[in-house]
Write an enzyme that holds these catalytic residues in place. Structure first.
Site, mmCIF file in Angstrom:
data_model
loop_
_atom_site.group_PDB
_atom_site.id
_atom_site.type_symbol
_atom_site.label_atom_id
_atom_site.label_comp_id
_atom_site.label_asym_id
_atom_site.label_seq_id
_atom_site.Cartn_x
_atom_site.Cartn_y
_atom_site.Cartn_z
ATOM 1 N N ARG A 92 1.345 -1.732 0.206
ATOM 2 C CA ARG A 92 -0.111 0.000 0.268
ATOM 3 C C ARG A 92 0.602 1.180 0.008
ATOM 4 O O ARG A 92 0.346 2.401 0.530
ATOM 5 C CB ARG A 92 -0.675 0.181 1.069
ATOM 6 C CG ARG A 92 -2.699 -0.055 0.989
ATOM 7 C CD ARG A 92 -2.643 0.178 2.894
ATOM 8 N NE ARG A 92 -4.419 0.128 2.451
ATOM 9 C CZ ARG A 92 -5.617 -1.341 2.578
ATOM 10 N NH1 ARG A 92 -5.173 -2.523 2.539
ATOM 11 N NH2 ARG A 92 -6.651 -0.342 2.717
ATOM 12 N N ARG A 131 -21.167 -2.799 3.473
ATOM 13 C CA ARG A 131 -20.393 -3.778 3.340
ATOM 14 C C ARG A 131 -20.823 -4.413 4.806
ATOM 15 O O ARG A 131 -21.020 -3.621 5.708
ATOM 16 C CB ARG A 131 -18.956 -3.764 3.703
ATOM 17 C CG ARG A 131 -18.238 -4.485 4.206
ATOM 18 C CD ARG A 131 -16.408 -4.673 3.164
ATOM 19 N NE ARG A 131 -15.869 -3.100 3.914
ATOM 20 C CZ ARG A 131 -14.590 -3.280 3.536
ATOM 21 N NH1 ARG A 131 -14.604 -3.587 2.637
ATOM 22 N NH2 ARG A 131 -14.363 -1.978 3.704
ATOM 23 N N ARG A 165 -17.826 -3.383 10.689
ATOM 24 C CA ARG A 165 -16.527 -3.186 10.728
ATOM 25 C C ARG A 165 -16.174 -1.548 11.003
ATOM 26 O O ARG A 165 -17.569 -0.820 10.452
ATOM 27 C CB ARG A 165 -15.443 -3.189 8.932
ATOM 28 C CG ARG A 165 -14.442 -3.960 8.911
ATOM 29 C CD ARG A 165 -14.204 -4.197 7.937
ATOM 30 N NE ARG A 165 -13.165 -3.060 7.668
ATOM 31 C CZ ARG A 165 -12.363 -3.472 6.603
ATOM 32 N NH1 ARG A 165 -12.065 -4.135 5.222
ATOM 33 N NH2 ARG A 165 -11.453 -1.499 6.430
ATOM 34 N N ARG A 176 -9.477 6.930 4.635
ATOM 35 C CA ARG A 176 -9.076 6.370 4.003
ATOM 36 C C ARG A 176 -8.923 6.286 2.251
ATOM 37 O O ARG A 176 -7.346 6.174 1.787
ATOM 38 C CB ARG A 176 -10.188 4.600 4.319
ATOM 39 C CG ARG A 176 -9.445 4.963 5.537
ATOM 40 C CD ARG A 176 -11.481 3.729 5.636
ATOM 41 N NE ARG A 176 -11.412 2.455 5.511
ATOM 42 C CZ ARG A 176 -12.147 1.554 5.063
ATOM 43 N NH1 ARG A 176 -12.931 1.758 5.879
ATOM 44 N NH2 ARG A 176 -11.966 0.305 4.533
#
Ligand code: ADP
Ligand code: ADP
Ligand code: ZN
Length: 220
Positions: A92, A131, A165, A176
Site C-alpha cells: 500500500r 458492506r 467494520r 482512507r
C-alpha cells in the site's frame, strides 16, 4: 483448476479486493493474504501489534510500513504460500512494494502480476457503508449489491450474526480515500514500469469483475 501464481490486487477501499481474492482462492487454490484481516485479528487478540495499530485503523489512516513489512515477511515464509497467493491490501506504499520485491527475489519466486481494480471515488462511499460480513465465517456481503439469498442467514454457513467494520463509516472513508490517492496509488506506476500491471474495470458487477480477473490471470 490449480494455478500457482503470486499476484497483488490494488485498488481503493471497497473496490472489491477481498471479494475477488476469495473468488480466486476458491477457483484456483491460491491463498488470500489480507493484511487488513491480519491486523483485525491482531486487534481482536489484543496482541502487541494489535494494541499499536487499533487507533490508527479506526481513524482510517495507514499503519506504518515497518509494522506491515515485518508482518508480511513472516507470513510469506509459511509453507501454504507455496500454493501461490493473492495479496489483498498489500503493498500500500512504495516502500512496501520495494520490500515485497526483495522478499520474493530472496525466495526466487517473483511476482507474476499486479491487478488494479479500478473504481472511481464516487462509487466508494456506497460500497463501504453497505458492506457487512458473517460474524462466524467471514463471508462478505453488501446491503444492495450482494445480499444473502435468505435475508439474515449466511449463504455459506447458515449463521445469523453479521458484523459491520468499525472503520466503515462515511467520515473514515474520506480519510482512507485520501491515503489511497496520496500513498498507495503511486504503486500503480511502480508496477506499470516493471511491466507487471493489468487493469480491470471494477465498476462492473461482481461476477463480471471476477470473469475479467480470471481472464487476466491466465495471461500472467
Ligand atoms: P475491499 O476488500 O477492496 O475493501 P470488498 O471486497 O470488501 O472491498 O467490497 C466492498 C463492498 O462492496 C462489499 O460489501 C462487497 O460485497 C461489495 N462489492 C464488491 N465488489 C462489488 C462490485 N463489483 N459491485 C458492487 N458491489 C461490490
Ligand atoms: P479495505 O478493505 O477498506 O481496503 P483493509 O481491510 O485492507 O481495508 O485495511 C483496513 C485498514 O488496515 C486500513 O485502513 C489500514 O489502517 C490498515 N492496513 C491494512 N493493510 C495495510 C497496509 N498494507 N499498509 C498500511 N496499513 C494497512
Ligand atoms: Zn457465514
Amino acid at each position: 483448476m490449480a494455478v500457482v501464481k503470486r499476484i497483488v490486487l490494488i485498488g481503493p477501499p471497497g473496490c472489491g479486493k477481498g471479494t475477488q481474492a476469495k473468488r480466486i482462492e476458491d477457483a484456483t487454490g491460491m491463498i488470500q493474504l489480507s493484511t487488513g484481516d491480519m491486523l483485525r485479528k491482531a486487534v481482536a487478540d489484543a496482541s502487541p501489534v494489535g494494541l499499536k495499530v487499533k487507533a490508527v485503523m479506526e481513524a482510517g489512516q495507514l499503519v506504518s510500513d515497518e509494522i506491515i513489512i515485518e508482518m508480511v515477511t513472516d507470513r510469506i515464509k509459511a509453507p501454504d504460500c507455496a500454493k501461490g497467493f493473492i495479496l489483498d491490501g498489500f503493498p500500500r506504499s512504495i516502500p512496501q512494494a520495494e520490500a515485497l520485491g526483495s522478499m520474493l527475489s530472496e525466495n526466487g519466486q517473483p511476482l507474476n502480476g499486479a491487478i488494479e481494480i479500478r473504481v472511481p471515488d464516487e462509487f466508494i462511499v456506497e460500497r463501504i457503508t453497505g458492506r457487512f460480513t458473517c460474524a462466524k465465517c467471514g463471508a462478505g456481503y453488501h446491503e444492495k449489491f450482494q445480499k444473502p439469498v435468505k435475508e439474515g442467514v449466511c449463504d455459506k454457513c447458515g449463521a445469523t450474526d453479521f458484523s459491520h467494520r468499525k472503520d466503515d463509516n462515511e467520515e473514515t472513508v474520506r480519510t482512507r480515500l485520501s491515503a489511497y490517492h496520496d500513498v498507495t496509488q503511486p504503486i500503480v506506476g511502480f508496477y506499470e514500469k516493471a511491466g507487471l500491471l493489468k487493469v480491470v474495470d471494477g465498476t462492473q458487477n461482481i461476477d463480471q469483475v471476477a470473469a475479467s480477473i480470471m481472464k487476466v490471470l491466465e495471461t500472467l
